[in-house]
Design an enzyme around this catalytic site. Structure first.
Site, mmCIF file in Angstrom:
data_model
loop_
_atom_site.group_PDB
_atom_site.id
_atom_site.type_symbol
_atom_site.label_atom_id
_atom_site.label_comp_id
_atom_site.label_asym_id
_atom_site.label_seq_id
_atom_site.Cartn_x
_atom_site.Cartn_y
_atom_site.Cartn_z
ATOM 1 N N LYS A 1 1.205 -0.730 -0.295
ATOM 2 C CA LYS A 1 0.104 0.259 0.249
ATOM 3 C C LYS A 1 0.537 1.052 -0.127
ATOM 4 C CE LYS A 1 -3.885 2.143 2.761
ATOM 5 N NZ LYS A 1 -4.884 1.378 3.868
ATOM 6 N N SER B 1 -10.001 0.121 7.234
ATOM 7 C CA SER B 1 -9.809 0.138 5.603
ATOM 8 C C SER B 1 -8.847 -1.502 5.654
ATOM 9 C CB SER B 1 -8.573 1.290 5.661
ATOM 10 O OG SER B 1 -9.397 2.352 6.125
ATOM 11 N N SER C 1 -9.922 2.123 3.114
ATOM 12 C CA SER C 1 -8.619 2.796 1.924
ATOM 13 C C SER C 1 -7.734 2.273 1.797
ATOM 14 C CB SER C 1 -7.727 3.915 2.661
ATOM 15 O OG SER C 1 -7.213 3.334 4.079
#
Lengths: 483, 478
Positions: free
Chosen positions: A76, A175, A151
């Site tokens: 990420k 997330s 997210s």
């Protein structure tokens, strides 16, 4: 090859069925082919990947491989990666090349993973749909009209579409778990303090926790083995031995007490999602678990509490992005104030600004007691709910999200309805508990996630329960069409 | 109207740790800009602070030395404001729960009495970097070497009633932190500086007046001058019927004036809240006791010992314990002198310190070692030289001519203690000065000094003065 799990790929590499370079090429080709559609990567690093892959091949040949050596991996874009742009999904850091590796990144590097690139995400991890990214919305591989969740939407979409066998994610209010649910993969948020936060760009420091996003619980265990552990550079990481998570996957579920919080099955839950969850609970009964109804009476306070605590922390965590030392700086500032205002005004997107404003307000003199202190008190009540529950039960089960993936644009005008998509995940962050989302069916061809919440440091139990469910179901093996 | 000033000080003492309070970067002074700033000090994305335990130990040391309450649990908080030399956009400090709570220390006033000054609290925090406005052609340079240096902010009660008291208190703290070896006390380098809160009230009134805060005073002299100039300014305002604004002011030492920096209305809302990146500092009573045991002898304890076991006056003991270096030097002089403590005190507080002051030299760089000074004092005590000749010997030691014995030998300064030799000289003087002898004998006692002077002149000052006195008396009174 791309349909194999991390465990299968690791075995193949060590048995010499294929090399890491071949494997890496295969995934890089898939990214090349499919990511134009999905937009799950912000940065792809083919040269680095191939370099790491040949080093991994040498290591495998020398019989020095770990279970992750040579496995392609995507981070990420919230994790700092030395020499590689680390944007955090923001224009603010579009030009930021990190001078150092996050602890998680260096741990995985030394385990021998191959870095395919950095995945897309909501800006500074603030969002539940990946629509706040400066780099554009990520598409859900199950339906490209749908959001992947957020997210960690890029990581979830990339794993679901088999563009990478595994990705890292971070979870502040859901997330990892919510996008894992919306994309039909497995996502684990460990206990707060289990995985180092050093080098993970902070959103809300007391809630943020990194974890693995994989197709199976077995894979999540392998990756967590390499991610977890005390880090002296993170004062909030916990100095406690890390068990071998892979060793406990088959611990018997006979007599395991699973609690179903009645508050997680109320009118806010989509009824078809509820049906899928009910069906998965039945599977657990077949596996020998005992199901108990429980109550977490302060559940309704989790979302409002979170939206005080997280913005308050983020409002100061993001102060360092001031256009002075790195990141976006406005053109020809007139003076210092102009430099700050325009650099931050141009560098941050709307959702980030909204949260900075909310948080600044909550911490302001005269409002602090009513908002921040009050929220901290409620946070304790929420933790107490769990503490009491775990006196009677071993695990909590329920839906990860109230509905399956919604359409892109559907909730853009209504931040509160967007915030409510994390209604079942937020409490685990407020309490610091480990939780996992695993695939548990489909509603209108979009995946449903089952969430299991464990007691502190009981990742092994969570992974075992998830793994055994995956031995008797095949939701995690479904493959989105066209990818 | 008679006015009374009320003063409270916030002293910032830079703690003498090797590395910064939340990072591993070094804290040495004077290196090239930004060479001692690591990723943490630069406020890079993703970095986290880790507390330097040595800074905690030093803060506790200070707290135990002023009899303060040490918090079993203290919390770091973020103080939020934007400035280019504040890399994170917040300073990590302590707010609601500081590590050191209420304590006190005593200062000596000019009239010899002492006064107790309360310390409200002392808390740990990180220093900011430096903004450099010169040399950048209209731009500002930022040097983050200092960013993250540990500070102990020591907040006093508003207990001081004059600039002199404020300076005495500041000096006392300065001496204490150096005794404790937790701060080098270097004021030029900014290791020790203070902000002064000053208000006026009519004498006899209980309520405090509105205060102004004067920032960043980095010398004892500036503290005194800034406070006095601020007192004048406030009295002028009040006597003209005006009101003092609550504000932050800067002292301009070149113009000897204070000027407004920002008003109360412009004051920042720092939005303090507990830093979620750091755990609370938890100390057990055993931890605190462990640190208390490492305390050196404190100034007031040393002073007491000096008066009791060396028989010094309170004044001399106070002077000699004003710094640890001076006290150590003095004790070494006493040892080398064969325990001639009173003589040692006279010499150290007298000629020795005068010489240092005149030359502008720190005691640690003194050209005269404690051993040499003590050796010389021993020679005074055993009558090898007189106190007067000793001044010559001292000068020679100062100039690096060796120890006292070498100098006495080389220069033939040994005192004449042979009575017959002195008597012979006295006889000659009496014979050569019949008129003065006659006058003295007829009652002009004052002339005794003349004969002493003549004798000393004839012996080049080497005759033992006590012997000269008694022999002269004997001969003249015949």
């Amino acid at each position: 090859m791309h349909d194999k799990t991390v465990a299968q790929l690791g075995a193949g590499l060590r048995n010499g069925e294929f090399s890491s370079v071949e494997l890496t090429r295969a995934f890089l080709e898939r990214i090349e082919k499919h990511d134009k559609t999905l937009n799950s990567f912000i940065t792809v690093t083919p040269e680095l990947a191939l370099e790491q892959a040949s080093a991994a091949d040498a290591r495998i040949k020398a019989n020095e491989a770990t279970p992750l050596t040579g496995i392609p991996f995507a981070h990420k874009d919230i994790f700092c990666t030395q020499g590689i742009r680390t944007s955090c999904g923001s224009k603010m850091l579009d030009n930021f090349i990190s001078p150092y590796d996050a602890t998680v990144v260096s741990q995985l590097k030394s385990a021998g993973i191959v870095t395919l690139g950095k995945t897309n995400m909501d800006e500074f991890a603030m969002g539940s749909s990946n629509e706040t990214s400066y780099y554009g919305t990520v598409k859900n591989p199950w339906d490209t009209n749908a959001v992947p969740g957020g997210s960690s939407g890029g990581s979830a979409a990339a794993v679901a579409a088999r563009l990478t066998p595994v990705a890292s994610g971070t979870d502040t209010g859901g997330s990892i778990r919510q996008p894992a649910a919306l994309c039909g993969i497995t996502g684990l948020k460990p206990t707060y303090g289990r995985v180092s936060r050093y080098g993970m760009i902070a959103f809300a420091s007391s809630l943020d926790q990194g974890g693995p996003m994989t197709r199976t619980a077995e894979d999540a265990a392998i990756v967590l083995n390499a991610m977890a552990g005390f880090d002296e550079r993170d004062s909030t990481s916990i100095d406690k031995p890390v068990p071998d998570y892979s060793a406990h996957l088959n611990d018997s579920l006979e007599g395991l007490k699973i609690g179903l919080p009645k508050e997680y099955f109320d009118e806010g839950l989509d009824s078809a999602v509820g049906d899928a969850i009910d069906a998965s609970i039945k599977e657990y009964q077949k596996l020998g678990a005992e199901i108990v109804e429980i109550s977490l009476p302060n559940t309704h306070l989790a979302v409002p509490t979170y939206y005080v605590v997280a913005p308050a922390e983020c409002s100061t965590n993001l102060s360092r992005f001031d256009g002075v030392r790195y990141g976006h700086r406005c053109d020809s500032p007139k003076n210092l104030e102009d430099l700050y205002k325009r650099s931050r005004g141009e560098g941050f997107g709307d959702e980030v600004k909204r949260r900075i404003m909310m948080g600044t307000y909550a911490l302001s003199s005269g409002y602090y007691d009513a908002y921040y202190l009050k929220a901290q008190k409620i946070r304790r009540l929420i933790s107490d709910d769990f503490r009491k529950a775990f006196e009677k039960i071993d695990l909590i089960a329920g839906p990860t999200a109230p509905s399956v993936a919604f359409n892109i644009g559907e909730k853009n005008e209504d931040p509160v309805s967007m915030y409510l998509s994390d209604i079942y995940t937020i409490a685990a962050n407020l309490a610091g508990l480990p939780a996992i989302s695993i695939p548990a069916g489909f509603v209108t061809d979009r995946p449903v996630g089952l969430q299991l919440i464990g007691n502190y440091f009981e990742e092994a139990r969570l992974l075992g329960a998830a793994h055994q469910y995956q031995q008797v179901t095949d939701w995690h093996n479904h493959h989105p069409e066209g990818f | 109207m008679e006015w009374e000033v009320v003063i409270g000080l916030e002293i910032h003492a830079q703690l003498a740790t090797k590395s910064k309070i939340f990072s591993g970067a070094a804290t040495a002074y004077g290196t090239a800009p930004n060479t001692q700033a690591c990723a943490v000090d630069l406020g890079m994305p993703g970095v986290l602070p880790v507390l330097n335990k040595e800074a905690v130990r030093m803060a506790v040391k200070f707290g135990t030395a002023i009899d303060a309450h040490i918090a079993p649990r203290s919390v770091f908080a973020r103080k939020n404001y934007f400035y280019p030399d504040l890399p994170k956009g917040y300073q990590i400090s302590q707010f609601e729960l500081p590590i050191v709570g209420a304590g006190h220390l005593d200062i000596e006033l000019e009239d010899g009495s002492s006064k107790r000054i309360g310390v409200t609290r002392a808390h740990l925090e990180e220093d900011a970097g430096k903004s450099l406005h010169e040399d950048f052609h209209g731009l500002t340079g930022v040097d983050l070497n200092r960013a993250g240096t540990p500070l102990l902010e020591i907040v006093s009660e508003p207990d001081m009633r004059s600039a002199k008291e404020a300076v005495a208190y500041m000096k006392k703290i300065h001496s204490l932190v150096r005794y404790l070896e937790i701060c080098d006390g270097n004021m030029q380098e900014g290791s020790f500086r203070c902000d002064a809160n000053i208000s006026m009230r009519p004498k006899g009134q209980k309520e405090f007046g509105t205060r102004a805060e004067i920032k960043n005073l980095n010398s004892f002299r500036f503290v005194e001058r800034a406070i006095n100039i601020e007192i004048e300014r406030q009295i002028d305002i009040l006597e003209e019927g005006g009101t003092v604004n609550q504000e932050t002011r800067l002292y301009d030492s070149a113009k000897n004036e204070t000027r407004s920096m920002r008003s109360k209305e412009e004051a920042f809302d720092y939005r303090y809240f507990p830093d979620p990146d750091l755990l609370p500092v938890e100390l057990t009573s055993e931890d605190i006791e462990e640190i208390r045991k490492t305390l050196p002898e404190l100034p007031h304890q040393k002073k007491e010992r000096f008066t009791n076991s060396f028989g010094l006056t309170a004044y001399d003991a106070g002077v000699l314990t004003s710094s640890r270096e001076l006290a150590d030097f003095f004790e070494n002089v006493v040892i080398s002198s064969g325990n001639e403590s009173k003589l040692a005190a006279n010499w150290v507080t007298g000629d020795f310190m005068a010489a240092l002051n005149k030359a502008g030299i720190e005691i640690t760089k003194s050209p005269v070692s404690a051993e040499h000074l003590g050796g010389m004092i021993q020679r005074i005590a055993d009558n090898t030289i007189s106190g007067k000749i000793a001044k010559q010997v001292f000068e020679a030691i100062w100039n690096g001519e060796g120890d006292a014995d070498t100098i006495i030998e080389k220069k033939g300064l040994k005192q004449i203690t042979d009575s017959s030799a002195i008597e012979a000289i006295i006889d000659e003087i009496i014979a050569n000065n019949p008129a003065q002898t006659e006058q003295y004998r007829s009652g002009k006692d004052k002339l005794f000094g003349f004969f002493v002077g003549q004798t000393m002149k004839a012996t080049q000052g080497k005759a033992n003065p006590a012997q000269v006195n008694s022999l002269l008396k004997k001969k003249l009174n015949k």
